[in-house]
Design a protein around this motif. Structure first.
Motif, short mmCIF file in Angstrom:
data_model
loop_
_atom_site.label_atom_id
_atom_site.label_comp_id
_atom_site.label_asym_id
_atom_site.label_seq_id
_atom_site.Cartn_x
_atom_site.Cartn_y
_atom_site.Cartn_z
N TYR A 245 -92.35 -69.52 101.86
CA TYR A 245 -91.27 -70.08 102.67
C TYR A 245 -91.72 -70.25 104.13
N LEU A 246 -92.37 -69.18 104.65
CA LEU A 246 -92.80 -69.22 106.05
C LEU A 246 -93.98 -70.16 106.26
N ARG A 247 -94.80 -70.31 105.24
CA ARG A 247 -96.00 -71.12 105.40
C ARG A 247 -95.69 -72.60 105.24
N TYR A 248 -94.87 -72.92 104.24
CA TYR A 248 -94.70 -74.33 103.90
C TYR A 248 -93.31 -74.88 104.21
N LEU A 249 -92.27 -74.05 104.05
CA LEU A 249 -90.93 -74.61 104.20
C LEU A 249 -90.45 -74.55 105.65
N ARG A 250 -90.33 -73.37 106.17
CA ARG A 250 -89.82 -73.25 107.54
C ARG A 250 -90.67 -72.27 108.34
N PRO A 251 -91.80 -72.74 108.89
CA PRO A 251 -92.69 -71.85 109.64
C PRO A 251 -91.96 -71.23 110.85
N GLY A 252 -92.18 -69.95 111.05
CA GLY A 252 -91.66 -69.31 112.25
C GLY A 252 -90.24 -68.81 112.16
N LYS A 253 -89.54 -69.13 111.07
CA LYS A 253 -88.14 -68.68 110.97
C LYS A 253 -88.12 -67.26 110.40
N ALA B 14 -73.87 -59.66 122.82
CA ALA B 14 -74.29 -60.02 121.47
C ALA B 14 -75.53 -60.91 121.53
N ARG B 15 -75.54 -61.84 122.49
CA ARG B 15 -76.71 -62.72 122.63
C ARG B 15 -77.95 -61.94 122.98
N GLU B 16 -77.79 -61.00 123.93
CA GLU B 16 -78.91 -60.15 124.33
C GLU B 16 -79.47 -59.40 123.12
N LEU B 17 -78.56 -58.84 122.33
CA LEU B 17 -78.99 -58.06 121.17
C LEU B 17 -79.70 -58.95 120.16
N ALA B 18 -79.17 -60.13 119.94
CA ALA B 18 -79.80 -61.05 118.99
C ALA B 18 -81.19 -61.44 119.49
N TRP B 19 -81.29 -61.68 120.81
CA TRP B 19 -82.59 -62.02 121.41
C TRP B 19 -83.58 -60.88 121.21
N LEU B 20 -83.08 -59.66 121.46
CA LEU B 20 -83.93 -58.48 121.33
C LEU B 20 -84.40 -58.33 119.89
N PHE B 21 -83.47 -58.53 118.95
CA PHE B 21 -83.80 -58.36 117.55
C PHE B 21 -84.85 -59.39 117.11
N ARG B 22 -84.62 -60.64 117.51
CA ARG B 22 -85.60 -61.67 117.14
C ARG B 22 -86.96 -61.36 117.76
N GLY B 23 -86.92 -60.85 118.98
CA GLY B 23 -88.17 -60.49 119.65
C GLY B 23 -88.91 -59.41 118.89
N VAL B 24 -88.18 -58.38 118.47
CA VAL B 24 -88.81 -57.28 117.75
C VAL B 24 -89.37 -57.78 116.41
N MET B 25 -88.66 -58.70 115.78
CA MET B 25 -89.15 -59.26 114.52
C MET B 25 -90.38 -60.15 114.76
N GLY B 26 -90.59 -60.58 116.00
CA GLY B 26 -91.76 -61.39 116.31
C GLY B 26 -91.50 -62.88 116.24
N GLU B 27 -90.22 -63.25 116.21
CA GLU B 27 -89.90 -64.65 116.03
C GLU B 27 -90.24 -65.52 117.25
N ASN B 28 -90.25 -64.90 118.45
CA ASN B 28 -90.47 -65.72 119.65
C ASN B 28 -91.95 -65.91 119.98
N ALA B 29 -92.83 -65.59 119.05
CA ALA B 29 -94.27 -65.69 119.34
C ALA B 29 -94.67 -67.12 119.69
N TYR B 30 -94.10 -68.09 119.00
CA TYR B 30 -94.48 -69.49 119.29
C TYR B 30 -94.03 -69.90 120.67
N GLN B 31 -92.81 -69.50 121.04
CA GLN B 31 -92.30 -69.83 122.37
C GLN B 31 -93.21 -69.21 123.44
N ALA B 32 -93.62 -67.97 123.19
CA ALA B 32 -94.49 -67.29 124.15
C ALA B 32 -95.80 -68.06 124.29
N TYR B 33 -96.29 -68.54 123.17
CA TYR B 33 -97.53 -69.32 123.20
C TYR B 33 -97.35 -70.61 123.99
N LEU B 34 -96.23 -71.29 123.74
CA LEU B 34 -95.96 -72.54 124.47
C LEU B 34 -95.86 -72.28 125.97
#
Lengths: 758, 69
Positions: A245-253, B14-34
């Protein structure tokens, strides 16, 4: 350019910050003044914390009632952590480490937007915590509960303050000052070739034993449990799906896919319940422990050679998600249900050493049974390397390094509370080895009631009812800590959600949660160990250095898997009860790694010329060395067969030579031969660990003495670079930090060296 | 505080917490790269989101991170 600040900093002459930007660090004098100003509200707050902590400790340690409420454990722990964080970690910061926020961190001066990326301190705290906390702090305290609640509680809390958190903080700081270098690299630099090589081999050996024993915990939790086997094995297809899913469908989600994975996981747990009730399901998924062990070994090899994106990365997301969610949920549930604990403060096993769960007296075996949560050497591998490359500002290491470890310690306290909250008779029936209980309800009742524990009267009915409630065939001799903790968690959680009808769900939820961490640790550990091995062999056969060379990678993975697999099979087939004899090795190995890390830190402090405060790393180093070397020596030289591996080895060997057909708990010649073989391996491992550690500690002491004679030593830090960013140091910004934040926010965007995150 | 102000505050938290949670999960890595790419003015186009995540796991293949016990 002009100097922005004056003060007592060492690098004034080298560090010149950009005069066109606001200050990158709070003025040290201003920070000092802020800290030293004790307003009435602040005094009242800390007096309140100290009083609450004091009252809690008094209730735990001195007041002897029939029962003690779990909430006092929470208060005692939290208040003590707050005081230690505010005063002791600050003391270390001020006198020993002296971070300088005008210096850029590796995340800033080596920034590549990938590995080296300045990360918001609160986010990084979460990352670091997720990387250090696993099954260790959940298992050790459960096993140590046989000595009563007080020894474990005291060691977890005092140990973390003066040893565990100090180690994590120091290693993280020193690695950060060296561009994120690993513990192994720092050991080679500070201790020379002999100490460095010994540290490397010890680390490799320790990783093998740790992975083996973690895997053994999973095997024991899943043996003869169709529900557990089904739901845990479903994590593999779930992770594969998430990977695709992460590789092909929705990367980064990442959050999205983790939520989907979590929902599937819940489905797998519920589905496991249905399947274990059908005849074909029970038949198909009831596996004996040896089959499961082989399954994990094969899985471990495949998982470690598959690409990361397919299995490891998605399961890591799932594991992080579960970790944060479950730990928060458990904390809330303990506060809501506040279970009463009827275990005595200290039991006779602390002094006699005859406890059926893990053999040995309080000193030194309490301190090796509970490793993670109080002092865990494995953290030094995480605190050097990954996390230091993401730290935004130097002063944040206190919050992330010291604070992160306090958090793990709190997880250990919660695990201890959960284990203590279950009936003592049941606790011993679950944790005594199959050799003692015979694995039957009747045998367990006879054995536990024969232990002569006051207030314990176990009935067959209690055991069969609980087994039915948690959806298992039997809960007798479910050693390894994980099932006991799962029963404790199930009991606490059903008090908040769902009642008794939900116990089976919560039990299997907890088993799943622990298995998930352990399987992640198993394949991550195998991978890391494989790279270390490739690097070492690369010194002789250069081709092995090329990590993209498939054949080399496969050979080294196979070697590593064979290493821990052999110990795992040995533990599973051990006639003496496996985990009960092997767990001390896990703790000893982990603490010896801690001793190695603290020894490196001590040498670094000495080379920096900080002799007045050298006791900060030297104190926990001395303690860890004494504990682990004593424990190792007992394991090697003790004449009591239950404790000494070689004493056990000789006893069984003599019995075999005398032509006996059974001896002790071994009922056949083959079993006796297995004991002879196993104790030989365990005894040899003990010797290897202790010899390597003594070499490392000795080289560190030599380096320290040499530095003392010369009044310091060679500087191994990277050259300082002036920072161009600002961020607060702790969880919340202080007034001075807020002021600076406002100045930075007012800067026009084009001139602002952007921070990531917000 | 008035009711709308409280709601506003709650939404921010709530937004802060959601941001923090996504950060901990590593979701913002691409944004950080950009962000890094833009800031470092190295020229050239940044990796697309898909390329970035591929690159990230491929790098992990070569540099495994330990997970603790």
């Amino acid at each position: 350019m002009s100097k922005k600040q004056s003060g007592s900093h060492r690098h004034d002459d080298v560090l010149v910050t950009d005069p066109d930007l606001p200050a990158v660090a709070v003025d040290p004098q201003q920070a000092e003044a802020e800290e030293r100003r004790w307003t009435p509200a602040k005094i009242a707050l800390w007096v309140g914390i100290a009083l609450l902590g004091g009252v809690s400790w008094t209730i735990l340690a001195i007041v002897r009632g029939e029962t003690v409420n779990a909430i006092w454990f929470v208060f005692a722990a939290v208040c003590t952590y707050l005081i230690a964080y505010r005063f002791y970690s600050k003391f270390i910061e001020r006198n020993l480490l002296k971070p300088d926020d005008r210096r850029a961190t590796p995340a800033e001066y080596k920034a590549d937007g990938k590995d080296y990326a300045a990360t918001d301190r609160r986010v990084l705290f979460g990352h670091h915590f997720a990387a250090i906390a696993g099954a260790g702090p959940l298992v050790g305290p459960v096993l140590a509960a046989q000595m009563g609640y007080l020894p474990g509680t005291l060691w977890i809390i005092i140990g973390v303050i003066f040893a565990g958190a100090v180690q994590d903080y120091l290693v993280m700081f020193f690695s950060m000052r060296r561009g994120g270098r690993s513990l192994g690299q720092m050991a080679r630099e500070e201790l020379g070739i002999i100490g460095g090589t010994a540290a490397l081999i010890a680390t490799l050996a320790i990783m093998i034993i740790i992975v083996a024993i973690l895997a053994l915990v999973v095997v024991n939790a899943l043996g003869e449990s169709p529900w557990g086997v089904f739901s845990v094995s479903m994590t593999i297809p779930i992770a594969l799906f998430m990977g695709v899913y992460l590789r092909y469908l929705r990367p980064g989600k990442v959050t999205e896919v983790s939520l989907i994975g979590f929902a599937l996981l819940l489905l797998a747990i519920i589905g496991g319940g249905w399947i274990s009730e059908t005849a074909w399901g029970a038949e198909m998924f009831t596996l004996d422990r040896i089959t499961i062990a082989w399954g994990i070994i094969i899985y471990g090899f495949i998982a470690a050679v598959l690409p990361v994106w397919l299995l490891l990365a998605p399961r890591d997301y799932l594991s992080t998600f579960m970790k944060i969610g479950t730990i928060l949920m458990l904390a809330v549930a303990i506060v809501i249900t506040r279970p009463e604990i009827s275990v005595p403060a200290v039991t006779d096993y602390a002094t006699t050493g005859a406890g059926p769960v893990v053999a040995g007296t309080l000193f030194p075996f309490l301190f090796v049974t509970i490793a993670c949560g109080a002092l865990s050497g494995f953290h030094a591998l995480i605190a050097s390397g990954t996390t230091p490359k993401m730290i935004e500002k130097e002063r944040q290491t206190r919050f992330i390094g010291y604070g992160g470890m306090l958090m793990e310690s709190f997880v250990a306290i919660m695990a201890l509370v959960a284990a203590l909250s279950i009936d003592r008779g049941i606790y011993f029936a679950m944790n005594s080895s199959g050799a003692a209980t015979g694995g039957t309800i009747e045998g367990a009742v006879t054995f536990v009631n024969g232990l002569g524990l006051t207030g314990v009267n176990l009935t067959q009915d209690a055991l069969s009812t609980l087994a039915a409630n948690v959806g298992e065939e039997s809960i007798v001799s479910r050693t390894g800590g994980a099932p006991t903790l799962a029963v404790g968690i199930a009991q606490i959680m059903q008090g908040v959600f769902g009642g008794a009808g939900m116990m089976a769900f919560w039990y299997h939820f907890a088993i799943m949660f622990e298995a998930l961490f352990i399987l992640t640790a198993v394949d991550a550990g195998t991978r890391v160990a494989r790279f270390m091995l490739q690097d070492s062999i690369g010194n002789f056969v250069p081709r092995f250095r090329d990590t993209s060379w498939r054949v080399g990678a496969w050979i080294c993975t196979a070697v590593m898997v064979a290493g821990w697999g052999a110990i795992l099979i040995m533990g599973v087939t051990d006639p003496l009860g496996g985990i009960n004899t092997l767990f001390p090795l896990f703790g000893i190995a982990n603490q010896l790694l801690a001793a190695i890390a603290l020894a490196v830190c001590m040498a670094i402090c000495a080379k920096r010329g900080l002799f007045r405060f050298l006791w900060i790393p030297a104190l926990p180093l001395a303690f860890a060395s004494v504990v682990t070397i004593t424990a190792s020596f007992l394991k090697i030289f003790s004449s009591t067969p239950a404790i000494g591996y070689w004493a056990q080895h000789t006893a069984f060997k003599n019995a075999l030579e005398a032509g006996e057909q059974s001896f002790g708990t071994a009922t056949s010649v083959a079993a006796m031969e297995a004991v002879v073989r196993n104790t030989f391996i365990q005894g040899t491992l003990s010797i290897v660990f202790v010899v390597l550690s003594i070499i490392v500690i000795t080289t560190a002491i030599i380096a320290t003495v040499k530095a003392y004679r010369n009044g310091g030593g060679a500087e191994t830090e990277d050259a300082p670079v002036a920072s161009r960013i600002f961020a607060p140091a702790g969880l919340a910004a202080t007034p001075a930090e807020k002021e600076l934040e406002a100045q930075w926010a007012a800067l026009e965007p084009g001139r602002r060296p952007a921070r990531t995150g917000h | 505080m008035t009711v709308p102000a409280v709601l506003h505050r709650a939404r921010d938290t709530a937004r802060e917490l959601a941001w923090l949670f996504r950060g901990v999960m590593g979701e913002n890595a691409y944004q950080a790269y950009l962000d890094h790419h833009e800031r470092s003015h190295t020229g050239g186009l940044p990796m697309t989101e898909r390329e970035f995540w591929r690159d990230k796991t491929d790098r992990q293949d070569a540099n495994p991170e330990g997970r603790c016990c």
